[in-house]
Design a protein around this motif. Sequence first.
Motif, PDB file in Angstrom:
ATOM      1  N   HIS A  44      48.243  68.713  33.822  1.00  0.00           N
ATOM      2  CA  HIS A  44      48.536  67.214  34.689  1.00  0.00           C
ATOM      3  C   HIS A  44      48.226  67.250  35.731  1.00  0.00           C
ATOM      4  O   HIS A  44      47.669  66.305  36.146  1.00  0.00           O
ATOM      5  N   GLY A  45      48.694  67.942  36.802  1.00  0.00           N
ATOM      6  CA  GLY A  45      48.239  67.643  38.537  1.00  0.00           C
ATOM      7  C   GLY A  45      46.978  68.070  38.837  1.00  0.00           C
ATOM      8  O   GLY A  45      46.695  66.677  39.732  1.00  0.00           O
ATOM      9  N   LEU A  46      46.154  68.445  38.446  1.00  0.00           N
ATOM     10  CA  LEU A  46      45.039  68.533  38.413  1.00  0.00           C
ATOM     11  C   LEU A  46      44.023  67.122  37.988  1.00  0.00           C
ATOM     12  O   LEU A  46      43.027  66.680  38.626  1.00  0.00           O
ATOM     13  N   LEU A  47      44.184  66.640  37.099  1.00  0.00           N
ATOM     14  CA  LEU A  47      44.057  65.206  35.927  1.00  0.00           C
ATOM     15  C   LEU A  47      44.705  63.930  37.327  1.00  0.00           C
ATOM     16  O   LEU A  47      43.500  63.458  37.328  1.00  0.00           O
ATOM     17  N   MET A  48      45.776  64.140  37.667  1.00  0.00           N
ATOM     18  CA  MET A  48      46.142  63.510  38.761  1.00  0.00           C
ATOM     19  C   MET A  48      45.110  63.631  39.522  1.00  0.00           C
ATOM     20  O   MET A  48      45.371  62.211  40.630  1.00  0.00           O
ATOM     21  N   THR A  49      45.150  64.394  40.665  1.00  0.00           N
ATOM     22  CA  THR A  49      44.776  65.411  41.538  1.00  0.00           C
ATOM     23  C   THR A  49      42.917  64.370  41.530  1.00  0.00           C
ATOM     24  O   THR A  49      42.332  63.730  42.783  1.00  0.00           O
ATOM     25  N   LEU A  50      42.332  64.553  40.380  1.00  0.00           N
ATOM     26  CA  LEU A  50      40.783  64.076  40.354  1.00  0.00           C
ATOM     27  C   LEU A  50      40.836  62.789  40.283  1.00  0.00           C
ATOM     28  O   LEU A  50      40.071  62.636  40.807  1.00  0.00           O
ATOM     29  N   PHE A  51      42.122  62.284  39.471  1.00  0.00           N
ATOM     30  CA  PHE A  51      42.101  60.783  39.546  1.00  0.00           C
ATOM     31  C   PHE A  51      41.764  59.938  41.470  1.00  0.00           C
ATOM     32  O   PHE A  51      40.879  59.366  41.182  1.00  0.00           O
TER      33      PHE A  51
ATOM     34  N   ARG B 268      46.163  55.369  46.318  1.00  0.00           N
ATOM     35  CA  ARG B 268      45.301  56.402  46.237  1.00  0.00           C
ATOM     36  C   ARG B 268      45.459  57.651  46.534  1.00  0.00           C
ATOM     37  O   ARG B 268      44.818  58.981  46.687  1.00  0.00           O
ATOM     38  N   TYR B 269      46.045  57.524  48.000  1.00  0.00           N
ATOM     39  CA  TYR B 269      45.817  58.973  48.274  1.00  0.00           C
ATOM     40  C   TYR B 269      48.055  59.232  48.191  1.00  0.00           C
ATOM     41  O   TYR B 269      47.395  60.744  47.989  1.00  0.00           O
ATOM     42  N   ILE B 270      48.886  58.185  48.065  1.00  0.00           N
ATOM     43  CA  ILE B 270      49.805  59.150  47.103  1.00  0.00           C
ATOM     44  C   ILE B 270      49.368  59.934  46.557  1.00  0.00           C
ATOM     45  O   ILE B 270      50.013  60.543  45.712  1.00  0.00           O
ATOM     46  N   ILE B 271      48.819  59.377  44.686  1.00  0.00           N
ATOM     47  CA  ILE B 271      48.533  60.165  43.663  1.00  0.00           C
ATOM     48  C   ILE B 271      47.702  60.995  43.983  1.00  0.00           C
ATOM     49  O   ILE B 271      47.665  61.762  43.966  1.00  0.00           O
ATOM     50  N   PHE B 272      46.737  61.098  45.511  1.00  0.00           N
ATOM     51  CA  PHE B 272      46.170  62.586  45.483  1.00  0.00           C
ATOM     52  C   PHE B 272      47.097  63.367  46.084  1.00  0.00           C
ATOM     53  O   PHE B 272      47.129  64.248  45.115  1.00  0.00           O
ATOM     54  N   LEU B 273      47.568  62.749  47.106  1.00  0.00           N
ATOM     55  CA  LEU B 273      48.902  63.957  46.738  1.00  0.00           C
ATOM     56  C   LEU B 273      50.064  64.656  46.443  1.00  0.00           C
ATOM     57  O   LEU B 273      50.062  65.571  46.280  1.00  0.00           O
ATOM     58  N   MET B 274      50.546  63.774  45.528  1.00  0.00           N
ATOM     59  CA  MET B 274      51.152  64.040  43.969  1.00  0.00           C
ATOM     60  C   MET B 274      50.909  64.860  43.504  1.00  0.00           C
ATOM     61  O   MET B 274      51.016  65.549  43.144  1.00  0.00           O
ATOM     62  N   GLY B 275      49.533  64.353  42.958  1.00  0.00           N
ATOM     63  CA  GLY B 275      48.839  65.821  42.206  1.00  0.00           C
ATOM     64  C   GLY B 275      48.740  66.777  43.117  1.00  0.00           C
ATOM     65  O   GLY B 275      48.987  68.271  42.405  1.00  0.00           O
ATOM     66  N   ALA B 276      47.973  66.709  43.792  1.00  0.00           N
ATOM     67  CA  ALA B 276      48.339  68.050  44.887  1.00  0.00           C
ATOM     68  C   ALA B 276      49.016  69.490  44.623  1.00  0.00           C
ATOM     69  O   ALA B 276      49.120  70.138  44.682  1.00  0.00           O
TER      70      ALA B 276
ATOM     71  N   THR C 289      48.057  56.005  55.838  1.00  0.00           N
ATOM     72  CA  THR C 289      49.927  55.697  55.946  1.00  0.00           C
ATOM     73  C   THR C 289      49.991  54.577  55.693  1.00  0.00           C
ATOM     74  O   THR C 289      51.262  54.351  55.362  1.00  0.00           O
ATOM     75  N   SER C 290      49.513  53.320  55.210  1.00  0.00           N
ATOM     76  CA  SER C 290      49.417  52.630  54.553  1.00  0.00           C
ATOM     77  C   SER C 290      50.372  52.092  54.377  1.00  0.00           C
ATOM     78  O   SER C 290      51.372  51.536  53.706  1.00  0.00           O
ATOM     79  N   ALA C 291      49.914  53.209  52.834  1.00  0.00           N
ATOM     80  CA  ALA C 291      50.449  52.930  51.425  1.00  0.00           C
ATOM     81  C   ALA C 291      51.984  54.053  51.663  1.00  0.00           C
ATOM     82  O   ALA C 291      52.899  52.805  50.720  1.00  0.00           O
ATOM     83  N   PHE C 292      52.209  54.312  52.461  1.00  0.00           N
ATOM     84  CA  PHE C 292      53.437  54.862  53.018  1.00  0.00           C
ATOM     85  C   PHE C 292      54.374  54.363  53.119  1.00  0.00           C
ATOM     86  O   PHE C 292      55.793  54.111  52.848  1.00  0.00           O
ATOM     87  N   GLN C 293      53.426  53.798  54.477  1.00  0.00           N
ATOM     88  CA  GLN C 293      54.793  52.667  54.767  1.00  0.00           C
ATOM     89  C   GLN C 293      55.085  51.709  53.810  1.00  0.00           C
ATOM     90  O   GLN C 293      56.602  51.068  54.665  1.00  0.00           O
ATOM     91  N   ALA C 294      54.235  51.186  52.790  1.00  0.00           N
ATOM     92  CA  ALA C 294      54.561  50.158  51.853  1.00  0.00           C
ATOM     93  C   ALA C 294      55.626  50.524  51.353  1.00  0.00           C
ATOM     94  O   ALA C 294      56.663  50.015  50.715  1.00  0.00           O
ATOM     95  N   LEU C 295      55.698  51.472  50.946  1.00  0.00           N
ATOM     96  CA  LEU C 295      56.951  52.443  50.037  1.00  0.00           C
ATOM     97  C   LEU C 295      58.057  52.519  51.150  1.00  0.00           C
ATOM     98  O   LEU C 295      59.430  51.804  50.302  1.00  0.00           O
ATOM     99  N   ILE C 296      58.235  52.643  51.742  1.00  0.00           N
ATOM    100  CA  ILE C 296      58.953  52.131  53.193  1.00  0.00           C
ATOM    101  C   ILE C 296      59.612  50.862  52.943  1.00  0.00           C
ATOM    102  O   ILE C 296      61.000  50.339  52.888  1.00  0.00           O
ATOM    103  N   ASP C 297      58.334  49.963  53.583  1.00  0.00           N
ATOM    104  CA  ASP C 297      59.400  48.248  53.600  1.00  0.00           C
ATOM    105  C   ASP C 297      59.481  47.968  52.715  1.00  0.00           C
ATOM    106  O   ASP C 297      60.330  46.681  52.395  1.00  0.00           O
TER     107      ASP C 297
END
Lengths: 99, 845
Positions: free
Chosen positions: B417-424, B452-460, B376-384
Amino acid sequence: MAICGHKLSLCGLILSVWGIIQLSLMGIFYYIRSVALFEDVPGLEHEGTFDSIQKFYDDADQGYLQNAYNCWIAACLYIITLAFSGHQFWVNSRSSLRV
Amino acid sequence: MGSLFRSEEMTLCQLFLQSEAAYACVSELGELGLVQFRDLNPDVNAFQRKFVNEVRRCDEMERKLRYLEKEIKKDGIPMLDTGENPEAPQPREMIDLEATFEKLENELREVNQNAEALKRNFLELTELKQILRKTQVFFDEHEGGVNPTESMTRALISDDSIARQGNLGSVQLGFVAGVILRERIPAFERMLWRACRGNVFLRQAEIETPLEDPSTSDQVFKSVFIIFFQGDQLKTRVKKICEGFRATLYPCPEAPADRREMAMGVMTRIEDLNTVLGQTQDHRHRVLVAAAKNIKNWFVKVRKIKAIYHTLNLFNLDVTQKCLIAECWVPVLDIENIQLALRRGTERSGSSVPPILNRMETCEDPPTYNHTNKFTSAFQALIDSYGIASYREMNPAPYTIITFPFLFAIMFGDAGHGLLMTLFGLWMILKEKPLAAKKIDSEIWNIFFGGRYIIFLMGAFSMYTGMMYNDIFSKSFNIFGSAWKIHYNSSVIYDEIEMTLNPSTSDYSGSPYTFGLDPVWQLSKNKIIFQNAYKMKISIIFGVLHMLFGVVLGLFNHMYFKDKIKIICEFIPQLIFLCFLFLYMVLLMFIKWLMYYPTDDKDKITYSPHCAPSILISFINMVLFKEPNKVEDCADYMYNGEMGIERFLVVIAVICVPWMLLAKPIYIMRNQKKSNYMVSHEQMNAATENGDAEQPAHNNTVHRVEGGHGSHAEEDLGELFIHQGIHTIEYVLGSVSHTASYLRLWALSLAHAQLSEVLWQMVLSKGLKVQGFEGGIALYIIFSIWASLTVAILVLMEGLSAFLHTLRLHWVEFQSKFYSGIGHGFQPFSFETILDSAATQTADE
């Protein structure tokens, strides 16, 4: 014997894995004459109309088969690239460990 | 555990620590990292505090450690970083540490000094050796071989000049030899010529191997020179010039035998020096290797000690000097943990008096503290980064976890493109620990790794929307069988090049494609028109729902703060305004989707595309109270009574505007008047009793108003009106512009799809269209170009732009509906953050 650096060999590894997967899949799709890839089939750029339906089908079949083979050829080339960059990567990581 | 929905409940605590136990307790709290200390003596400057001395000693230790680290780095010795986290040492250990560092530093300095002296010696000897060798050549060149002095005379001055000078008696030619930096040679030569009017003779030879300058340890190139001159005056002049050019002069015997002997001596001395130098280097290396094993550990220890004393400096000293008083912000839920840590600290210090932690009442705003984990810290950082939530305000972060990747995916919809992002993202998540341990300093990498978790979710999510749009690198998959059939006869195919599919005929089987968009659209000419209608509506629907969700979150805020006025005067009209206008528009879209279908049947013409109204036009007509344009054979409205309902909705929505604008200020104004009246009434009574009305009346009013009605009444009424006006205008205009703003979902999605299609056609297609088997090789090359362009442009650049647009939709369109974000963050005293920031600081240097 290291020819490529660490980054280049890694780049080659990733690219060739991607190339092998995508190109062999595309080869299969060409082989089963996927309609979605029709636009990229060679030998069908006719002006206006066709001579005959049969000729068109023959050309299309020929183009599909040719592209399937080409895709597989490219995939094989990527297998060679994979082996090469894999070896380079191995050499690099071994030499970096030694230092 | 605290929840992510709101920030933790905080409380101000007073902490009494016994002087002896204070150090250990603070050390434990630092390990825990859940306490934010307040500075209790802000007026006292840094040098007057109690533990200045200790902080200074720590600074000194740090300086020594940095010196050691520099030396270690200079020698390229790897520093052992076990990643272990030693506890803060006891204060008495500090002396040991100091002694160790002192010893090490002195030893190192001594070794360095010795090494420098030895090196200087070595340099001199090598220079001398070179001089002897080079000058030998000069002498040899002109050697008659008998007498050196004679030979010199002969070499320099030609026979007739000797004859001329003969009557003046035999002339003794002197010479000096030395070494000078090679770049100074030209100037040196010119200077000599001018100062001595050409009466000296300079020979020089370059020393091939570079020599090491002992003070800077740079490699420098030098030249050997030898100057011949006549007479003492010239000699002093030449020597002065040499001095001026920082040339080193060496004694050089005149006789060849002497020179040879000297060369031998120099050689043996160089040999000796070399062994000594090697031993010195070995010693230095040993010292440094021993230090390198511990240096990270020592750094941690010293930094911890320093942080503890720095914190102790914030405390107040009790009158009796026996205990320290601290004030700190503490999360209520973690008080137990803090108590435990304090108890541990007391036990460790061996003190018998337990520390006392008691809660204090305060009217200050507590800091905002969100308990986050690595996900959650990455998402919290977006808000903060927009603004830290006010204390106990609704935290948008938990909703952002889903809405952020989803809105991103609407724009980035391509399964490939989503797959590439998810794999990364997946790679970074799976390799989390080794990657985090590597501590790569690149800023860009750290941004990616942090998200990394945001990138993974965005890719998925992008893979999902890509399936929906049936786009994989801009190509479609026909998995379930297209719902379309082609019924053209051969004559049509012969004559026409471009054909469109007509859903009203039997081309379309009537049951839609099982999942997502029918693959047939990829090859059809009206693909973009078809998709635009769908994507535009989708983005407005999601936009309105998103905003509505934001408004509803506002309700939870008001309910939590028990702000009834805001619910009645803000939330309800806001909700009505948004629902009656924009949610109704969404409803119209669904009605249109459900009611109209393609048909050529004349009887059903009212339900044909011919009669389907444009939603945008009907919405504008609704707001402006305009009659819809008459179309032949069509009904004017989609359903009976539409006009009445629409007018009603618009009127109510318009009424909401003055409601938002005026209700709250008027309510507050009336309340204030009432209380003022009551106060003045009471004061009248009091005044008659006391006799003087003026003085207390004033005091009383202020007091009562403050106590009774909070901060509202104090505000100037005019300001209140202006504030409310701005708020209302922002909301009303905002809901129009924000709804339109969500169209960016469609625009970016269209742009992304088109860009990837163009890339395929312009690049990869070129490789596929090569005829014959050469095509395979062409494809091999072109594929790599296509792949790198895909990553660079479509995944990185487009991904970044979609990310920024999503961020904007969240910050502006979503959060403006409920989020004030004017809090201040909780900055606990924690060793972890202190060590991290220290590590990054050293990395920056």
